[in-house]
Design a protein around this motif. Structure first.
Motif, PDB file in Angstrom:
ATOM      1  N   MET A  80      63.190 -64.780  80.666  1.00 42.19           N
ATOM      2  CA  MET A  80      64.620 -64.634  80.482  1.00 42.19           C
ATOM      3  C   MET A  80      64.952 -63.141  80.492  1.00 42.19           C
ATOM      4  SD  MET A  80      67.002 -65.568  77.183  1.00 42.19           S
ATOM      5  CE  MET A  80      66.523 -67.247  77.178  1.00 42.19           C
ATOM      6  N   ILE A  81      66.078 -62.818  81.087  1.00 44.93           N
ATOM      7  CA  ILE A  81      66.587 -61.450  81.129  1.00 44.93           C
ATOM      8  C   ILE A  81      67.905 -61.416  80.361  1.00 44.93           C
ATOM      9  CG2 ILE A  81      67.494 -59.625  82.625  1.00 44.93           C
ATOM     10  CD1 ILE A  81      64.512 -60.028  82.961  1.00 44.93           C
ATOM     11  N   VAL A  82      68.068 -60.393  79.518  1.00 48.07           N
ATOM     12  CA  VAL A  82      69.329 -60.189  78.812  1.00 48.07           C
ATOM     13  C   VAL A  82      70.033 -59.011  79.473  1.00 48.07           C
ATOM     14  CG1 VAL A  82      70.422 -59.637  76.614  1.00 48.07           C
ATOM     15  CG2 VAL A  82      68.380 -61.077  76.660  1.00 48.07           C
ATOM     16  N   ARG A  83      71.240 -59.251  79.959  1.00 51.02           N
ATOM     17  CA  ARG A  83      72.061 -58.218  80.600  1.00 51.02           C
ATOM     18  C   ARG A  83      73.159 -57.818  79.612  1.00 51.02           C
ATOM     19  NH1 ARG A  83      73.702 -60.342  85.926  1.00 51.02           N
ATOM     20  NH2 ARG A  83      71.600 -59.724  86.441  1.00 51.02           N
ATOM     21  N   PHE A  84      73.213 -56.520  79.267  1.00 53.38           N
ATOM     22  CA  PHE A  84      74.143 -56.022  78.262  1.00 53.38           C
ATOM     23  C   PHE A  84      75.442 -55.525  78.878  1.00 53.38           C
ATOM     24  CE2 PHE A  84      69.940 -55.641  76.435  1.00 53.38           C
ATOM     25  CZ  PHE A  84      70.120 -56.158  75.170  1.00 53.38           C
ATOM     26  N   THR A  85      76.563 -55.835  78.222  1.00 51.92           N
ATOM     27  CA  THR A  85      77.871 -55.318  78.637  1.00 51.92           C
ATOM     28  C   THR A  85      78.516 -54.637  77.438  1.00 51.92           C
ATOM     29  OG1 THR A  85      79.077 -57.336  78.099  1.00 51.92           O
ATOM     30  CG2 THR A  85      78.187 -57.162  80.329  1.00 51.92           C
ATOM     31  N   GLY A  86      79.161 -53.515  77.675  1.00 51.06           N
ATOM     32  CA  GLY A  86      79.811 -52.766  76.603  1.00 51.06           C
ATOM     33  C   GLY A  86      78.808 -52.049  75.718  1.00 51.06           C
ATOM     34  N   GLY A  87      79.303 -51.136  74.914  1.00 55.51           N
ATOM     35  CA  GLY A  87      78.451 -50.407  73.984  1.00 55.51           C
ATOM     36  C   GLY A  87      77.454 -49.502  74.677  1.00 55.51           C
ATOM     37  N   PRO A  88      76.512 -48.950  73.907  1.00 49.80           N
ATOM     38  CA  PRO A  88      75.554 -47.984  74.456  1.00 49.80           C
ATOM     39  C   PRO A  88      74.521 -48.575  75.408  1.00 49.80           C
ATOM     40  CG  PRO A  88      75.051 -48.439  72.157  1.00 49.80           C
ATOM     41  CD  PRO A  88      76.351 -49.115  72.465  1.00 49.80           C
ATOM     42  N   LEU A  89      74.352 -49.879  75.415  1.00 46.01           N
ATOM     43  CA  LEU A  89      73.370 -50.511  76.314  1.00 46.01           C
ATOM     44  C   LEU A  89      73.999 -51.082  77.581  1.00 46.01           C
ATOM     45  CD1 LEU A  89      71.128 -52.394  73.717  1.00 46.01           C
ATOM     46  CD2 LEU A  89      70.760 -50.157  74.750  1.00 46.01           C
ATOM     47  N   ALA A  90      75.279 -50.831  77.795  1.00 48.30           N
ATOM     48  CA  ALA A  90      75.991 -51.386  78.954  1.00 48.30           C
ATOM     49  C   ALA A  90      75.236 -51.100  80.246  1.00 48.30           C
ATOM     50  CB  ALA A  90      77.390 -50.810  79.032  1.00 48.30           C
TER      51      ALA A  90
END
Length: 60
Positions: A1-11
């Protein structure tokens, strides 16, 4: 599984996660503040979208 981040410092970053259900969690970049990310959607192909959340109380 891959987690794709949106917003914040990990965007824009993508990180591998365990294959079971990922509900979200707290993440910190360097010496910066902690950011809470929560699971928003799952595309059914192993990519989960995680969105930065506004927090009204400090993390402990």
């Amino acid at each position: 599984m891959i987690v794709r981040f949106t917003g914040g410092p990990l965007a824009g970053l993508e990180l591998p996660a365990p294959p079971d259900h990922w509900a979200g969690g707290w993440f910190r970049v360097g010496d910066g503040d902690w950011t809470l990310y929560r699971r928003v959607t799952d595309d059914g192909r192993g990519v989960v979208l995680a969105e930065a959340q506004e927090v009204t109380a400090p993390a402990r």
